[in-house]
Design an enzyme around this catalytic site. Structure first.
Site, short mmCIF file in Angstrom:
data_model
loop_
_atom_site.label_atom_id
_atom_site.label_comp_id
_atom_site.label_asym_id
_atom_site.label_seq_id
_atom_site.Cartn_x
_atom_site.Cartn_y
_atom_site.Cartn_z
N GLY A 181 -4.81 8.19 6.28
CA GLY A 181 -5.16 9.41 7.02
C GLY A 181 -4.89 10.11 7.83
O GLY A 181 -5.27 11.02 8.22
N ASP A 187 1.03 -1.22 -0.23
CA ASP A 187 -0.23 0.22 0.00
C ASP A 187 0.83 1.04 -0.23
O ASP A 187 0.36 2.28 -0.81
CB ASP A 187 -0.61 0.04 1.36
N ASN A 229 9.90 2.45 9.74
CA ASN A 229 8.79 2.55 9.47
C ASN A 229 8.48 2.68 10.88
O ASN A 229 9.50 2.92 11.80
CB ASN A 229 8.78 0.67 9.38
#
Length: 472
Positions: A406, A237, A296
Site C-alpha cells: 500500500g 505476508d 522492521n
C-alpha cells in the site's frame, strides 16, 4: 490458457481474497472480497477477532469459486508472530494481538534465561518485544500453556480449520524465535531451555507444499467442492511480497510497506555478527531458502492510527486530500524516531508524536497537514537509514529500492525515500503479497515454473513500477 488460484491475504488492519490467473507469460490478479480486520479489547487484553476473520475468509473463497468454478487451489498468508493455542483441535481463547501490553515482563524473564546475544546467535531475529517466544512466556499465568497440545500461527490456524491438517509453514515459523537459524528446524534445545512444551510445535513445511484439501464439513457448509487444494505459500505476508518484487537485478533493496515497513535485502545466508544484532536487523525465512535480511520500521500505522484518532470526533478525513496538503507544506518540518516504542500501541498518535518532539526540543507541527508531512518525512528517513545499514551489514550494493504494498501508492513517501537515500525508487505493485502468494501456488500446481528470478521477471513484465529519481 490460464489457470486460476485464490490468494487469501490477511493484513494487520484489513484482509482480502484475490483471484490470480497465471499462464504462459500471463499474470493477473483481481479482488473478490475485501474486509476489515479490527481487534477487540476485552478485560484481559487486546485480541484478534479470529472467528470473524475466518468467516470473511470462507465467504471470500465462496466468492472466488463462484467467479471461477475451476479454481485449482488456495493459499493463506498473514502478519507474523501471533498464534492460537489449541487442545484437541479446539481453540483456547481468542489469539492475543501483538500490540497488547502483556509482553514487557516476559522479555525480562526470557533474557534472564537466555541473553539477547545468545538468542540472536540461535535465531537471528531482530529484538521485538512481541516475538512469539516472549508471547508464549506471557501465557504462563493463564495456565493455557500447560493445557494446550498445539500452537498454530494465524495462517496455519486458518489452514487447519480448512483442512484439518496441523502444520507450521517455515517462513512464518522463522519469526517465532524458536527456529534454528542454521538448520531451519525447530530449535528443540532452546525450546527445552525455555521450558516450553515441545508438543506445541507442529511439523514444519516449506512454501509450495500442498498440505491438504477442504474438509468435507467445510466444503459442504460452503457449497464448494472438497477437492480444492490448500497450498502452503510464503505464509508470512512479507515472504510472499518479496517473491513479487519486480526486480531485474540482484542489487536491490525492498520495502514492503503497509502497517509496517519491512526494509531489507535478500540473501543466501544469514548475517549473525554483533554489528548486525546491535543494528537490530533480522534474518527471517524466505521462499526457496532465501534469507529476508531486514529491519522492521513502524510503517504507515502512524498515519492510519492518527486518522482513526482524528475521526473519533465524528469528522471524516479524506486521506487523498490530506496527503496532497502534506505534499504542499513548504515550512521546515521536524523529524522524529518512528521506531520509538511509544508508537506501538493504539491511541492518540498525534499527541505522542508531539510529546516526542517536545522532549527532543524540536518544533511541534501546528496543523494536520504538517503532522502528516512529519510522519511521512520521518518514515522516509527511517527507510533510507535502514537501506543504508542493510547494504553495509550485508555487503550488497543497492542500486535500486523497490517499494511494494500500500505504501507504494504514497508518492510523497516514495519521492522522499529516493531523495534521502540518493537511490532511485521503483514503486509497485500494490498487491505484491497476493501476487507472490499466487505465484507460489501456481508453481506448486505446475502452471508456472522456474526460480524466484523467473517469477520476478514475469511480475516485472506485467506490473510496470513507477520510477522516482532522487532530486538533489
Amino acid at each position: 490458457m490460464t489457470e486460476a488460484v485464490a490468494a487469501v491475504d490477511l493484513g494487520a488492519t484489513s484482509g482480502r481474497v484475490m483471484l490470480g490467473f497465471v499462464g504462459h507469460n500471463k499474470l493477473s490478479v483481481r479482488p473478490v472480497a475485501r474486509f476489515p480486520n479490527l481487534p477487540i479489547r476485552t478485560p484481559d487484553g487486546l485480541h484478534w477477532n479470529i472467528l470473524e476473520l475466518f468467516r470473511h475468509v470462507t465467504a471470500g473463497l465462496v466468492a472466488a469459486v463462484h467467479e471461477e468454478a475451476s479454481l485449482a487451489s488456495a493459499g493463506v498468508d498473514s502478519w507474523a508472530v501471533d498464534y492460537a493455542l489449541l487442545r484437541g483441535g479446539r481453540m483456547l481463547g481468542a489469539p492475543f494481538h501483538y500490540r497488547d501490553e502483556r509482553n514487557l515482563a516476559a522479555v525480562e524473564a526470557i533474557h534472564s534465561i537466555v541473553s539477547a546475544r545468545q538468542l540472536y546467535a540461535q535465531n537471528g531475529l531482530q529484538y521485538l518485544p512481541f516475538n512469539t517466544l516472549y508471547q508464549l512466556e506471557a501465557e504462563r499465568d493463564s495456565g493455557h500453556l500447560r493445557f494446550a497440545d498445539s500452537m498454530l500461527l494465524i495462517p496455519d490456524l486458518i489452514n487447519f480449520w480448512l483442512t484439518g491438517k496441523s502444520f507450521a509453514e517455515r517462513t512464518n515459523a522463522s519469526t517465532t524465535g524458536l527456529v534454528d537459524i542454521t538448520t531451519g528446524e525447530w530449535n528443540e534445545a532452546l525450546i527445552s531451555r525455555l521450558d516450553l512444551p515441545s508438543r506445541l510445535f507442529a511439523p514444519l513445511v516449506s512454501p509450495g507444499s500442498t498440505v491438504g484439501t477442504l474438509l468435507p464439513s467445510i466444503a459442504t457448509g460452503l457449497g464448494m467442492s472438497g477437492n480444492l487444494n490448500i497450498v502452503a505459500v510464503g505464509s508470512h505476508d512479507t515472504a510472499s511480497a518479496v517473491v513479487a518484487i519486480p526486480a531485474t537485478t540482484s542489487n536491490f533493496a525492498y520495502i514492503s510497506c503497509g502497517t509496517w515497513g519491512l526494509v531489507g535485502v535478500e540473501l543466501e545466508h544469514p548475517v549473525l555478527n554483533e554489528a548486525s544484532r546491535l543494528a537490530n536487523f533480522t534474518n527471517e525465512g524466505g521462499v526457496d531458502g532465501r534469507v529476508r535480511y531486514l529491519h522492521n520500521v513502524m510503517g504507515l500505522w502512524l498515519l492510519s492510527e492518527s486518522v482513526r484518532y482524528w475521526e473519533r470526533s465524528g469528522e471524516t478525513i479524506d486521506l487523498t486530500t490530506l496527503l496532497a496538503q502534506a505534499s504542499a507544506v513548504s515550512s521546515t518540518i521536524s523529524v522524529f524516531d518512528v521506531n520509538d516504542p511509544r508508537f506501538l500501541a493504539p491511541g492518540d498518535m498525534p499527541r505522542r508524536i508531539a510529546e516526542w518532539l517536545t522532549e527532543h526540543d524540536r518544533a511541534v507541527p501546528r496543523s494536520r497537514p504538517e503532522f502528516v508531512r512529519s510522519m511521512i518525512q520521518s518514515l522516509a528517513a527511517a527507510f533510507s537509514d535502514a537501506v543504508c545499514r542493510a547494504s553495509e551489514l550485508s555487503g550488497i550494493r543497492v542500486d535500486v529500492i523497490h517499494i511494494v504494498g500500500g505504501g507504494s501508492q504514497n508518492e510523497l513517501l516514495c519521492q522522499l525515500t529516493a531523495d534521502l537515500s540518493g537511490v532511485p525508487v521503483l514503486a509497485g505493485p500494490v498487491e505484491a503479497t497476493a501476487i507472490g502468494n499466487v505465484l507460489i501456488q501456481a508453481r506448486a500446481q505446475g502452471f508456472a515454473t522456474g526460480s524466484l528470478e523467473a517469477l520476478r521477471s514475469l511480475v516485472a513484465s506485467t506490473f510496470a513500477p513507477k520510477r522516482f529519481d532522487p532530486v538533489h
